[in-house]
Design a protein around this motif. Sequence first.
Motif, PDB file in Angstrom:
ATOM      1  N   LEU A  24       0.810  -1.207   0.000  1.00 53.47           N
ATOM      2  CA  LEU A  24       0.000   0.000   0.000  1.00 53.47           C
ATOM      3  C   LEU A  24       0.848   1.263   0.000  1.00 53.47           C
ATOM      4  O   LEU A  24       1.795   1.386   0.762  1.00 53.47           O
ATOM      5  CB  LEU A  24      -0.946   0.008   1.217  1.00 53.47           C
ATOM      6  CG  LEU A  24      -1.907  -1.167   1.308  1.00 53.47           C
ATOM      7  CD1 LEU A  24      -2.762  -1.044   2.558  1.00 53.47           C
ATOM      8  CD2 LEU A  24      -2.774  -1.276   0.075  1.00 53.47           C
ATOM      9  N   LEU A  26       0.179   4.574   1.115  1.00 53.16           N
ATOM     10  CA  LEU A  26      -0.827   5.263   1.917  1.00 53.16           C
ATOM     11  C   LEU A  26      -0.682   6.784   1.881  1.00 53.16           C
ATOM     12  O   LEU A  26       0.409   7.309   2.087  1.00 53.16           O
ATOM     13  CB  LEU A  26      -0.764   4.779   3.369  1.00 53.16           C
ATOM     14  CG  LEU A  26      -1.030   3.283   3.568  1.00 53.16           C
ATOM     15  CD1 LEU A  26      -0.776   2.882   5.010  1.00 53.16           C
ATOM     16  CD2 LEU A  26      -2.443   2.923   3.150  1.00 53.16           C
ATOM     17  N   THR A  27      -1.799   7.444   1.618  1.00 54.81           N
ATOM     18  CA  THR A  27      -1.886   8.905   1.644  1.00 54.81           C
ATOM     19  C   THR A  27      -3.295   9.281   2.084  1.00 54.81           C
ATOM     20  O   THR A  27      -4.178   8.435   2.152  1.00 54.81           O
ATOM     21  CB  THR A  27      -1.633   9.538   0.251  1.00 54.81           C
ATOM     22  OG1 THR A  27      -2.629   9.052  -0.655  1.00 54.81           O
ATOM     23  CG2 THR A  27      -0.265   9.233  -0.289  1.00 54.81           C
ATOM     24  N   ASP A  28      -3.490  10.559   2.373  1.00 58.92           N
ATOM     25  CA  ASP A  28      -4.836  11.074   2.613  1.00 58.92           C
ATOM     26  C   ASP A  28      -5.331  11.646   1.285  1.00 58.92           C
ATOM     27  O   ASP A  28      -4.605  12.393   0.631  1.00 58.92           O
ATOM     28  CB  ASP A  28      -4.823  12.181   3.678  1.00 58.92           C
ATOM     29  CG  ASP A  28      -4.500  11.639   5.067  1.00 58.92           C
ATOM     30  OD1 ASP A  28      -4.673  10.431   5.298  1.00 58.92           O
ATOM     31  OD2 ASP A  28      -4.062  12.429   5.923  1.00 58.92           O
ATOM     32  N   HIS A  65      -7.780   7.680   4.461  1.00 64.12           N
ATOM     33  CA  HIS A  65      -6.367   7.315   4.512  1.00 64.12           C
ATOM     34  C   HIS A  65      -6.229   5.944   3.861  1.00 64.12           C
ATOM     35  O   HIS A  65      -6.768   4.957   4.358  1.00 64.12           O
ATOM     36  CB  HIS A  65      -5.885   7.271   5.972  1.00 64.12           C
ATOM     37  CG  HIS A  65      -4.422   7.024   6.103  1.00 64.12           C
ATOM     38  ND1 HIS A  65      -3.490   7.950   5.737  1.00 64.12           N
ATOM     39  CD2 HIS A  65      -3.741   5.943   6.557  1.00 64.12           C
ATOM     40  CE1 HIS A  65      -2.282   7.472   5.966  1.00 64.12           C
ATOM     41  NE2 HIS A  65      -2.413   6.251   6.463  1.00 64.12           N
ATOM     42  N   GLY A  66      -5.555   5.913   2.724  1.00 67.47           N
ATOM     43  CA  GLY A  66      -5.406   4.642   2.037  1.00 67.47           C
ATOM     44  C   GLY A  66      -4.571   4.768   0.778  1.00 67.47           C
ATOM     45  O   GLY A  66      -4.007   5.823   0.486  1.00 67.47           O
ATOM     46  N   ASP A  67      -4.516   3.687   0.055  1.00 66.99           N
ATOM     47  CA  ASP A  67      -3.821   3.645  -1.228  1.00 66.99           C
ATOM     48  C   ASP A  67      -4.821   4.071  -2.295  1.00 66.99           C
ATOM     49  O   ASP A  67      -5.780   3.344  -2.596  1.00 66.99           O
ATOM     50  CB  ASP A  67      -3.315   2.233  -1.493  1.00 66.99           C
ATOM     51  CG  ASP A  67      -2.470   2.118  -2.742  1.00 66.99           C
ATOM     52  OD1 ASP A  67      -2.888   2.661  -3.797  1.00 66.99           O
ATOM     53  OD2 ASP A  67      -1.404   1.476  -2.684  1.00 66.99           O
ATOM     54  N   HIS A 154      -6.545  -2.474   4.026  1.00 68.99           N
ATOM     55  CA  HIS A 154      -6.687  -1.125   4.576  1.00 68.99           C
ATOM     56  C   HIS A 154      -7.252  -1.140   6.000  1.00 68.99           C
ATOM     57  O   HIS A 154      -7.506  -0.083   6.574  1.00 68.99           O
ATOM     58  CB  HIS A 154      -7.600  -0.283   3.675  1.00 68.99           C
ATOM     59  CG  HIS A 154      -6.927   0.211   2.450  1.00 68.99           C
ATOM     60  ND1 HIS A 154      -6.794  -0.568   1.328  1.00 68.99           N
ATOM     61  CD2 HIS A 154      -6.331   1.394   2.175  1.00 68.99           C
ATOM     62  CE1 HIS A 154      -6.148   0.125   0.396  1.00 68.99           C
ATOM     63  NE2 HIS A 154      -5.854   1.308   0.896  1.00 68.99           N
ATOM     64  N   SER A 177      -5.637  10.313   8.262  1.00 76.64           N
ATOM     65  CA  SER A 177      -4.778  10.146   9.433  1.00 76.64           C
ATOM     66  C   SER A 177      -4.757  11.433  10.250  1.00 76.64           C
ATOM     67  O   SER A 177      -4.948  12.518   9.722  1.00 76.64           O
ATOM     68  CB  SER A 177      -3.371   9.749   9.006  1.00 76.64           C
ATOM     69  OG  SER A 177      -2.819  10.705   8.145  1.00 76.64           O
TER      70      SER A 177
END
Length: 178
Positions: A24, A26-28, A65-67, A154, A177
């Motif tokens: 992943l 990960l970002t917002d 917040h996820g990929d 996630h 996040s």
Amino acid sequence: ERLTKLTQGILDLNRFGQHRGMMLDLTDFDINRMIKTTILTFEGTCSAKGLSFDLVLTGQKLYVHGDMSKIQQVLYNLIDNATKFSHNDASIKIETSIKNEKVLISVKDSGIGIPAESIKKIWDRFYKTDLSRGKDKRGTGLGLAIAKDIVSLHGGQIRAESSNGHTSFIIEIPSKSS
């Protein structure tokens, strides 16, 4: 084309199973915007079938917040299924909401429905309900299995509800996040 799609699906499932948490990026990101851009890819299909989208989105922007690319893959799959299985001139409702620091995304159609005895099986690899076999000639039976794996990676959940031809897929994923 179908064989390529099937092969790619199997490779994706194997990667998810072997690298839990490692795959992943990960970002917002704004899930509402992603929904709006994803439905644009269905313009041709919707126009041909007379389908419309009813968007009920929480806030101007709603961050998760996820990929981003993986969540978009899940949304694409759910919306693609909704367009395939909806009757002509129908509306597909997509909603976002917040509950317990999770973002809920719902994709609801009023198409052929999923029989109660099949709801638990639809997450299995290669499973297709009898109703969908005749309607979906391109499908591989891997899309929902991949969607479930992505959502699980996630730390979220995905579920389906279906009655009287109305089918909803509800995704819960972490909000942005802190």
